[in-house]
Motif scaffolding. Structure first.
Motif, mmCIF file in Angstrom:
data_model
loop_
_atom_site.group_PDB
_atom_site.id
_atom_site.type_symbol
_atom_site.label_atom_id
_atom_site.label_comp_id
_atom_site.label_asym_id
_atom_site.label_seq_id
_atom_site.Cartn_x
_atom_site.Cartn_y
_atom_site.Cartn_z
ATOM 1 N N VAL A 146 -3.039 6.274 -5.999
ATOM 2 C CA VAL A 146 -3.700 7.287 -5.176
ATOM 3 C C VAL A 146 -3.979 6.735 -3.784
ATOM 4 N N VAL A 147 -4.659 5.590 -3.710
ATOM 5 C CA VAL A 147 -5.072 5.045 -2.418
ATOM 6 C C VAL A 147 -3.962 4.208 -1.785
ATOM 7 N N MET A 148 -3.246 3.433 -2.578
ATOM 8 C CA MET A 148 -2.271 2.486 -2.049
ATOM 9 C C MET A 148 -0.838 2.847 -2.399
ATOM 10 N N SER A 149 -0.548 4.125 -2.363
ATOM 11 C CA SER A 149 0.841 4.555 -2.539
ATOM 12 C C SER A 149 1.678 3.999 -1.387
ATOM 13 N N SER A 150 2.966 4.128 -1.474
ATOM 14 C CA SER A 150 3.815 3.692 -0.362
ATOM 15 C C SER A 150 3.430 4.426 0.918
#
Length: 135
Positions: A39-43
């Motif tokens: 959620v926060v650290m997607s590509s």
């Protein structure tokens, strides 16, 4: 805080965002970071962190004219620091290290970095506010 110190702080914030993401994500090829917190650290999220870094660099020479943008930086850093705190207190970072050293380092430090730069941006914002900057 002196103008030079503040300008260099913006440059440090920008370079921290850009270089940390590029290095630790291996230029967006490290799949462990987005898999660990999609959620926060997607590509896409990692790309946006680099974009924020570019914005910090762009503001460095003229931060005095954009007090409310500096205020937005405080909020942006607060959001990432809170997201990290929630993640680090509910997940096992050692498991991330077991999958990938760079991802482990990333998850160990990104929130602390964001918290420290949040404090910096807040100090700059209040200094500008106190000086009467209304922009």
């Amino acid at each position: 805080m002196s103008t030079l110190f503040i300008r260099n702080g913006f440059i440090a914030a920008g370079l921290a965002n850009i270089l940390a993401v590029l290095l630790l994500s291996r230029v967006f090829t490290n799949t462990v970071i987005p898999e660990t917190d999609p959620v926060v650290m997607s590509s896409f999220g990692l790309l946006m962190i680099v974009v924020w870094g570019l914005v910090f660099l762009a503001v460095a020479p003229s931060y005095q004219q954009v007090k409310w943008v500096v205020g937005a930086f405080v909020v942006e850093k607060l959001v990432y620091a809170v997201a990290w705190f929630r993640w680090i207190t509910t997940h096992d970072v050692a498991a991330v290290y077991a999958k990938d050293l760079f991802a482990g380092i990333f998850y160990s430090v990104y929130g602390l970095n964001d918290f420290l730069f949040m404090l910096f941006f807040a100090a700059v914002f209040f200094q500008l506010h106190k000086a009467g900057s209304n922009l």
